[in-house]
Design a protein around this motif. Sequence first.
Motif, PDB file in Angstrom:
ATOM      1  N   ILE A   1      10.593  17.277  -8.335  1.00  0.00           N
ATOM      2  CA  ILE A   1      10.074  16.552  -7.174  1.00  0.00           C
ATOM      3  C   ILE A   1       8.699  15.968  -7.473  1.00  0.00           C
ATOM      4  N   GLY A   2       7.853  16.763  -8.092  1.00  0.00           N
ATOM      5  CA  GLY A   2       6.498  16.311  -8.371  1.00  0.00           C
ATOM      6  C   GLY A   2       6.462  15.115  -9.294  1.00  0.00           C
ATOM      7  N   ASN A   3       7.231  15.168 -10.374  1.00  0.00           N
ATOM      8  CA  ASN A   3       7.216  14.055 -11.322  1.00  0.00           C
ATOM      9  C   ASN A   3       7.857  12.799 -10.751  1.00  0.00           C
ATOM     10  N   PHE A   4       8.886  12.956  -9.916  1.00  0.00           N
ATOM     11  CA  PHE A   4       9.473  11.769  -9.300  1.00  0.00           C
ATOM     12  C   PHE A   4       8.490  11.140  -8.311  1.00  0.00           C
ATOM     13  N   ALA A   5       7.776  11.988  -7.558  1.00  0.00           N
ATOM     14  CA  ALA A   5       6.763  11.470  -6.635  1.00  0.00           C
ATOM     15  C   ALA A   5       5.678  10.725  -7.402  1.00  0.00           C
ATOM     16  N   LEU A   6       5.278  11.274  -8.535  1.00  0.00           N
ATOM     17  CA  LEU A   6       4.255  10.628  -9.344  1.00  0.00           C
ATOM     18  C   LEU A   6       4.773   9.309  -9.920  1.00  0.00           C
ATOM     19  N   GLY A   7       6.005   9.321 -10.415  1.00  0.00           N
ATOM     20  CA  GLY A   7       6.591   8.106 -10.976  1.00  0.00           C
ATOM     21  C   GLY A   7       6.735   7.007  -9.947  1.00  0.00           C
ATOM     22  N   SER A   8       7.172   7.376  -8.742  1.00  0.00           N
ATOM     23  CA  SER A   8       7.347   6.364  -7.699  1.00  0.00           C
ATOM     24  C   SER A   8       6.013   5.781  -7.252  1.00  0.00           C
ATOM     25  N   SER A   9       4.981   6.603  -7.228  1.00  0.00           N
ATOM     26  CA  SER A   9       3.668   6.095  -6.814  1.00  0.00           C
ATOM     27  C   SER A   9       3.090   5.139  -7.849  1.00  0.00           C
ATOM     28  N   TYR A  10       3.461   5.310  -9.107  1.00  0.00           N
ATOM     29  CA  TYR A  10       2.957   4.431 -10.161  1.00  0.00           C
ATOM     30  C   TYR A  10       3.754   3.139 -10.257  1.00  0.00           C
ATOM     31  N   ILE A  11       5.016   3.159  -9.848  1.00  0.00           N
ATOM     32  CA  ILE A  11       5.864   1.972 -10.002  1.00  0.00           C
ATOM     33  C   ILE A  11       6.140   1.300  -8.662  1.00  0.00           C
ATOM     34  N   CYS A  12       6.654   2.062  -7.697  1.00  0.00           N
ATOM     35  CA  CYS A  12       7.060   1.457  -6.416  1.00  0.00           C
ATOM     36  C   CYS A  12       5.878   0.921  -5.613  1.00  0.00           C
ATOM     37  N   LEU A  13       4.888   1.758  -5.373  1.00  0.00           N
ATOM     38  CA  LEU A  13       3.852   1.419  -4.404  1.00  0.00           C
ATOM     39  C   LEU A  13       3.051   0.170  -4.769  1.00  0.00           C
ATOM     40  N   PRO A  14       2.544   0.043  -6.015  1.00  0.00           N
ATOM     41  CA  PRO A  14       1.806  -1.195  -6.328  1.00  0.00           C
ATOM     42  C   PRO A  14       2.711  -2.420  -6.337  1.00  0.00           C
ATOM     43  N   TRP A  15       3.956  -2.241  -6.768  1.00  0.00           N
ATOM     44  CA  TRP A  15       4.913  -3.355  -6.745  1.00  0.00           C
ATOM     45  C   TRP A  15       5.127  -3.802  -5.303  1.00  0.00           C
ATOM     46  N   TRP A  16       5.386  -2.850  -4.410  1.00  0.00           N
ATOM     47  CA  TRP A  16       5.604  -3.181  -3.000  1.00  0.00           C
ATOM     48  C   TRP A  16       4.376  -3.859  -2.401  1.00  0.00           C
ATOM     49  N   ALA A  17       3.186  -3.353  -2.737  1.00  0.00           N
ATOM     50  CA  ALA A  17       1.963  -3.948  -2.190  1.00  0.00           C
ATOM     51  C   ALA A  17       1.812  -5.396  -2.649  1.00  0.00           C
ATOM     52  N   GLY A  18       2.049  -5.655  -3.947  1.00  0.00           N
ATOM     53  CA  GLY A  18       1.941  -7.012  -4.461  1.00  0.00           C
ATOM     54  C   GLY A  18       2.973  -7.951  -3.858  1.00  0.00           C
ATOM     55  N   GLN A  19       4.202  -7.452  -3.688  1.00  0.00           N
ATOM     56  CA  GLN A  19       5.242  -8.304  -3.119  1.00  0.00           C
ATOM     57  C   GLN A  19       5.010  -8.545  -1.632  1.00  0.00           C
ATOM     58  N   ALA A  20       4.577  -7.510  -0.903  1.00  0.00           N
ATOM     59  CA  ALA A  20       4.316  -7.673   0.529  1.00  0.00           C
ATOM     60  C   ALA A  20       3.148  -8.611   0.779  1.00  0.00           C
ATOM     61  N   LEU A  21       2.175  -8.627  -0.133  1.00  0.00           N
ATOM     62  CA  LEU A  21       1.007  -9.478   0.041  1.00  0.00           C
ATOM     63  C   LEU A  21       1.374 -10.954  -0.072  1.00  0.00           C
ATOM     64  N   PHE A  22       2.307 -11.263  -0.960  1.00  0.00           N
ATOM     65  CA  PHE A  22       2.629 -12.667  -1.211  1.00  0.00           C
ATOM     66  C   PHE A  22       3.979 -13.112  -0.658  1.00  0.00           C
ATOM     67  N   GLY A  23       4.763 -12.167  -0.162  1.00  0.00           N
ATOM     68  CA  GLY A  23       6.086 -12.542   0.336  1.00  0.00           C
ATOM     69  C   GLY A  23       6.666 -11.464   1.222  1.00  0.00           C
ATOM     70  N   THR A  24       7.979 -11.336   1.153  1.00  0.00           N
ATOM     71  CA  THR A  24       8.688 -10.343   1.963  1.00  0.00           C
ATOM     72  C   THR A  24       9.263  -9.261   1.054  1.00  0.00           C
ATOM     73  N   LEU A  25       9.064  -8.026   1.433  1.00  0.00           N
ATOM     74  CA  LEU A  25       9.591  -6.902   0.655  1.00  0.00           C
ATOM     75  C   LEU A  25      11.070  -6.724   0.982  1.00  0.00           C
ATOM     76  N   LYS A  26      11.956  -7.065   0.044  1.00  0.00           N
ATOM     77  CA  LYS A  26      13.394  -7.070   0.275  1.00  0.00           C
ATOM     78  C   LYS A  26      14.011  -5.715  -0.072  1.00  0.00           C
ATOM     79  N   PRO A  27      15.075  -5.318   0.643  1.00  0.00           N
ATOM     80  CA  PRO A  27      15.709  -4.015   0.399  1.00  0.00           C
ATOM     81  C   PRO A  27      16.213  -3.838  -1.030  1.00  0.00           C
ATOM     82  N   ASP A  28      16.789  -4.895  -1.635  1.00  0.00           N
ATOM     83  CA  ASP A  28      17.326  -4.738  -2.988  1.00  0.00           C
ATOM     84  C   ASP A  28      16.218  -4.461  -3.998  1.00  0.00           C
ATOM     85  N   VAL A  29      15.041  -5.066  -3.771  1.00  0.00           N
ATOM     86  CA  VAL A  29      13.911  -4.807  -4.656  1.00  0.00           C
ATOM     87  C   VAL A  29      13.405  -3.378  -4.456  1.00  0.00           C
TER      88      VAL A  29
END
Length: 388
Positions: free
Chosen positions: A239-267
């Motif tokens: 659980i810990g490593n998956f949480a760490l991995g998601s915070s390094y990959i998902c969160l900044p990606w989502w922030a960048g995409q939400a800032l310039f467009g729409t965050l889509k479910p498939d992404v």
Amino acid sequence: MAALVHSISFTGFKNGNYSGTRSLFTGSHSGTSSLLLRLTPNPTLSLHRRNIRVRAAETDTNPVESTTPEKAPAKNEGSSNLNQLLGIKGAAQETDKWKIRLQLTKPVTWAPLIWGVVCGAASSGNFNWTVEDVTKAIACMVLSGPLLTGYTQTLNDWYDREIDAINEPYRPIPSGAISESEVITQIWVLLLGGLGLAALLDVWAGHTVPSVFYIAVGGSILSYIYSAPPLKLKQNGWIGNFALGSSYICLPWWAGQALFGTLKPDVMVLTVLYSIAGLGIAIINDFKSIEGDRAMGLQSLPVAFGVDTAKWICVGAIDITQLSVAGYLFATGKQYYALALLGLVTPQIILQFQYFLKDPIKYDVKYQASAQPFLVLGLLCTALATSH
């Protein structure tokens, strides 16, 4: 100095077949003494005994101490000021408080988050090379890297201070180089600064729903429950490593995409899948902390499964994830991107056999430095594929 005196019985032989003089030398604490053995011709064999007095230097009787250094290596022993500024293990010890504060934020860990913002902006399909968009992107990188990653790393060091006292006692907090109140102040300043900047980015982008702010709040909560009791997700290797991995990959990606467009479910699904690769990357960092994790009862995967099993789990998570994403891209008609991703996975596998699988403890840093550029380029390749 006290001396230990031993009496050793020595048996000498006189034999008529040999005549002459021979010397036997033994060392002592103060110099060299000689024992003169004289052999003279004699037709009969005679047996006699001699006592040899050997003086030995006094030896220390102090108990064996831990091999873990109590302080960071001195600069003239190979430590680097650059290592200190980047927050890398083995850094030179500092007394400058601002350098210590920077070290706590571990700048070397900002790069994946900054790259995640780039991937998110690319995936949105709406980023343009204008002054405004570039400034927005830089602000989002500051949010994801120095502010919220800095908050996460400082918070983690605070709750890991007992483990660091075992693994790296010379780090700023266990060594007392920075006070507890200064650390807590830094945590709050970075957290509030990050949330404030996220809110400003939503206003700047004209969002009716503050999506960047929500992502920042979610990431901050995840960082807290990862490091702090009672949940302390890092106590569980999966659980810990998956949480760490998601915070390094998902969160900044989502922030960048939400800032310039729409965050889509498939992404969102694709980035969560990529977080399994992030789990593998997080496991790499656990190998250097086996001693402290075991002492503190943390069930990291190298502790729970042993080094040999954990290293295969690690490379399996990294490789299978990327191969699955390549398969998804191929199935959705993006064959060229799929082939490009496969081309980026291949050198990672070669480097795994060359370094990491041989000795994950010795070669963890070397493997990451050589293989992770291919992984992050694969992330950008996937982001560009989803933007079309």
